[in-house]
Design an enzyme around this catalytic site. Structure first.
Site, PDB file in Angstrom:
ATOM      1  N   SER A   1      -9.916  -0.747   3.715  1.00  0.00           N
ATOM      2  CA  SER A   1      -9.825  -1.895   2.806  1.00  0.00           C
ATOM      3  C   SER A   1     -10.082  -3.231   3.487  1.00  0.00           C
ATOM      4  O   SER A   1     -10.148  -4.256   2.819  1.00  0.00           O
ATOM      5  CB  SER A   1      -8.448  -1.922   2.133  1.00  0.00           C
ATOM      6  OG  SER A   1      -7.433  -2.090   3.094  1.00  0.00           O
TER       7      SER A   1
ATOM      8  N   LYS B   1      -0.348  -6.202  -1.955  1.00  0.00           N
ATOM      9  CA  LYS B   1      -1.231  -7.151  -1.270  1.00  0.00           C
ATOM     10  C   LYS B   1      -1.191  -8.517  -1.941  1.00  0.00           C
ATOM     11  O   LYS B   1      -1.218  -9.555  -1.270  1.00  0.00           O
ATOM     12  CB  LYS B   1      -2.648  -6.594  -1.237  1.00  0.00           C
ATOM     13  CG  LYS B   1      -2.797  -5.349  -0.369  1.00  0.00           C
ATOM     14  CD  LYS B   1      -4.202  -4.777  -0.418  1.00  0.00           C
ATOM     15  CE  LYS B   1      -4.323  -3.547   0.479  1.00  0.00           C
ATOM     16  NZ  LYS B   1      -5.667  -2.944   0.439  1.00  0.00           N
TER      17      LYS B   1
END
Length: 807
Positions: free
Chosen positions: A701, A744
């Site tokens: 990611s 996140k």
């Protein structure tokens, strides 16, 4: 056991003759030799010997005619009748014949006192007896008895007394001899002569010259002999006690039965079997189970009550009777009540609550619906286990919990067969029995921690348990009858799903529980944690005042977790400090402010994430997921003179290294459109570094973050400090979706970042983020890397800012 003299070792020896008088003798160099079978004589030992061979009788007679001294040594092969000089051990003892006795069969019996060790130097004659030249070996005792030697001597004496007492040969005379021995060599010889050693082992011990070393060897032999003798005595005692007890009980029982038969009273055994049959009928088992139970009672009736198999059958029947074959609790199918119970026990967790309410609704419409197999997946401390209890309370069912963490034996799930000693059913059947109903909420904790070894695969054994199409006929090896588990509501918990086998994972309905936001933690702490800790620490509600600002400071600076365990521990620490102050005589109430918090909890171990002060060239902000929540990840890239090499540092995993290679390939393939000089890749080395180098990092990611930092360094344009990003990159520049978007986003918010770039594939995941958080962050949805670069890299750069970046 041999007798021992208390003489002094010297060149001359004092012995007692047949008349009772004493005489002093000196050991000559030449002596007659008498061979011994299976006997090793140690110095100072007084031993009776039978003399039968002609050569031995002649040697004894020769000794009696002269100075009554004879050399005793063992022969290597006890079966040899006429040993020659090669058949003797060359190390023996010089002994004095104290008494003699002529036996009717012509043999002699002598009492010999060993004087000193000697070594055969030469064989002088072999007929009619063997005569040898010897060298007396005078043993040098240690001059000073050190602490270690004293401890060794005491240990040998104590162990010898215990051993002789266990063997029944201890007497006051032996105790006196032991107590009067202080020389290591003489003590070693005395104890060794009574250990019944093999001749070869005893001869090797006799050959040890150093007395302390010989005593150490004797100490080891004595310890082993004492251990063997102790175990032997214990076995004999237990066997005798068991035999006596069994015989006594048998006779008493037979007498009691005879008396009852004479009086016409009912036999207890008959009454017991009738009671068992009654219990089997009342248990309302399925026909197959009831038939098997009655069959086992018939077998028990024909057995002797003391037979070993009888106890096995009784235990088996107890399990069959106590299992809830047809006992169940009535579900409370009030949807509003269930919603209220779930809200009382847990804050938020709307997805889980919604699934339980749906099950209750369906169950209300269709009573025959099978129980779902739910699996709560989430980080530690988010309330998975307590949620299972709440589900049971909402449904009005019994709650059973088993932990599968570390289970490696398949028999833990399916049970052991009854042929094994101490066999028991598996944890499933044990849990059902403990619940007392056939429809409990059955929680299996830590299903991702199951192991596999030579005893089988417990996860494979769970396949039948957790399949609604098969578990209505679950077979436990111990019960060996089908048991219906279809009415059980199974709830499993796991931290991750990677370690769960795919076949088992396919049977589970996964419900993911992400970590709590800071606001959610504060609300949970205010509503649940703080009142509970105040009560547990004996405080009153108005004794301790922790404002919301203080709670937020505890959450942000004293904890770093997705769950609530550490937060509750910190609140407990504050309560303990307050309880101590009250115990010391202070009066409340106590108010814990943000400024005074350090006096309760010390220096904060964590600092909140801080935003960059300014935009910089080659520095991009990424977002990472960890089991404890989201984290902000700074990625740096810089150029140096070189030959086009790529250096990666920061303890990166293989996937992240591959993402960096993909980022470099993308930049080289788009060099012209991005305004990068192609010669840069030939004349410059590139170094990409991810700070916090001691922490391992991996995953795809960070792909677009790596690419952004690299392109920024190659184009000499800064990355906007207010932009964070997450997403995987392909060589064609596609941005692929990632996981953990909620965590996140929370990490970006904590760091003061207001703009987040996310892949188009994660657009649907925005619904999981609470509305009040979505309002604080601007999400840029992208599909290609070019869109990321337009958002993140500043196109118009002030010259002064650019100059500052270079410096």
């Amino acid at each position: 056991m041999g007798l021992w003299s208390d003489m002094d070792i010297d060149d001359n020896f004092i012995i007692t003759d047949d008349a009772g008088g004493q005489q002093t003798i000196e050991i000559p160099d030449e002596l007659p030799l008498m061979a011994l079978r299976d006997v090793i004589v140690f110095p100072s030992m007084v031993v009776p010997l039978f003399v039968g061979r002609e050569a031995s009788v002649a040697a004894v007679n020769e000794a009696l005619r002269s100075n009554r001294l004879i050399f005793l040594t063992a022969q290597k092969d006890p079966a040899e009748e006429t040993p020659d000089r090669d058949d003797f051990y060359h190390l023996g003892v010089a002994a004095a014949i104290i008494r003699t006795l002529q036996l009717p069969d012509g043999r002699l019996k002598i009492l010999a006192q060993a004087l000193i060790k000697g070594e055969i130097l030469e064989f002088l004659q072999e007929e009619p007896y063997i005569r040898v030249r010897i060298r007396p070996i005078k043993e040098e005792e240690p001059g000073e008895i050190t602490v270690e030697i004293e401890a060794l001597i005491r240990n040998v004496k104590e162990q010898a007394e215990k051993l002789f007492a266990l063997k029944g040969v201890f007497s006051p005379e032996i105790g006196a001899v032991l107590n009067n021995l202080y020389e290591p060599g003489r003590l070693a010889d005395m104890v060794a002569s009574n250990l019944k050693l093999k001749p070869a082992d005893a001869q090797n011990l006799l050959a040890v010259a150093d007395p302390v070393e010989r005593l150490k060897v004797v100490n080891d032999l004595l310890a082993r002999e004492l251990e063997v003798t102790t175990v032997q005595a214990k076995i004999q005692s237990e066997a005798k006690e068991e035999m006596t007890k069994t015989q006594r009980e048998y006779f008493l029982r037979e007498q009691l039965n005879a008396i009852k038969r004479e009086l016409g009273e009912i036999d207890d055994r008959t009454e017991e079997l009738s009671e068992l049959r009654k219990k089997v009928i009342e248990a309302r088992m399925p026909p197959d189970a009831e038939e098997d139970a009655l069959k086992q009672i018939g077998r028990l009736e024909s057995m002797h009550p003391d037979a070993s198999e009888a106890s096995i059958i009784r235990t088996y029947l107890d399990w069959l009777i106590e299992l809830p074959w047809s006992r169940s609790t009535n579900d409370k199918l009030d949807v509003a009540r269930a919603q209220k119970v779930l809200d009382e026990d847990h804050y938020d967790l709307e997805k889980v609550k919604e699934r339980i309410i749906e099950y209750i609704a369906v169950r209300k419409l269709n009573r025959s619906v099978k129980g779902p197999i739910l699996c709560f997946v989430g980080p530690p401390g988010v309330g998975k286990t307590s949620l299972g209890r709440s589900v049971a309370r909402a449904l009005g069912r019994k709650f059973v919990r088993v932990s599968l963490g570390g289970v490696r034996d398949e028999a833990e799930i399916r049970g052991h067969r009854r042929t094994y000693i101490g066999a028991l059913p598996g944890r499933i059947i044990q849990g059902i029995k403990r619940a007392g109903t056939n429809n409990p909420v059955f929680m299996m904790d830590e299903v991702d921690k199951i192991g596999t070894d030579f005893r089988g695969d417990p996860a494979a054994a769970l396949l039948e348990v957790l399949d609604p199409e098969q578990n209505n006929t679950f077979f436990d090896h111990y019960i060996d009858l089908p048991f219906d588990l279809s009415r059980v509501l199974f709830v499993l918990t796991a931290n991750v799903t990677d370690s769960i086998p795919s076949a088992l994972l396919d049977r589970l309905e996964l419900i993911r529980l992400s970590g709590y936001t800071t606001d959610e933690k504060a609300a949970i702490a205010r509503r649940y944690l703080l009142p509970r800790q105040i009560k547990e620490h004996g405080l009153k509600k108005d004794t301790l005042d922790i404002p919301d600002t203080t709670l937020m400071k505890i959450i942000e600076e004293y904890t770093r977790e997705a769950g609530l365990r550490e937060l509750e521990r910190q609140i407990a620490a504050v309560c303990r400090k307050a309880a101590r102050r009250i115990a010391e005589g202070e009066k409340g109430p106590f108010k814990v402010t943000a400024l005074s918090l350090s006096r309760y909890l010390g220096i904060p171990p964590y600092q909140p994430e801080l935003a960059q002060e300014e935009s910089q060239v080659g520095v991009a902000t990424g977002l990472a997921w960890t089991p404890f929540g989201g984290e902000v990840l700074r990625i740096e890239a810089t150029l140096m003179k070189g030959k086009g090499g790529l250096t990666l540092t920061g303890l990166l995993g293989e996937v992240m290294k591959e993402s960096a290679q993909a980022a470099l390939s993308f930049a080289r393939s788009r060099a012209e459109s991005l305004g990068i000089d192609p010669q840069t890749f030939e004349n410059k080395d590139i170094h990409i570094h991810v700070p916090a180098g001691a922490i391992p990092k991996d995953g795809p990611s960070a792909g677009i973050t790596l690419t952004t930092a690299l392109v920024s360094a190659l184009t000499d344009r800064p990355v906007d400090k207010d932009v964070a990003m997450t997403g995987e990159i392909t060589l064609r520049g596609r941005v692929l979706p990632i996981g953990g978007l909620k965590e996140k986003a929370l990490a970006a918010l904590r760091a003061g970042i207001s703009r987040v770039v996310i892949p188009e594939g994660n657009l649907k995941d925005l619904e999981e983020i609470p509305r009040h958080i979505r309002k604080k962050i601007t999400f840029h949805v992208v599909k290609y890397m070019d869109e990321v670069l337009k958002i993140a890299i500043k196109q118009d750069v002030d010259k002064n800012e650019k100059k500052r970046d270079k410096t």
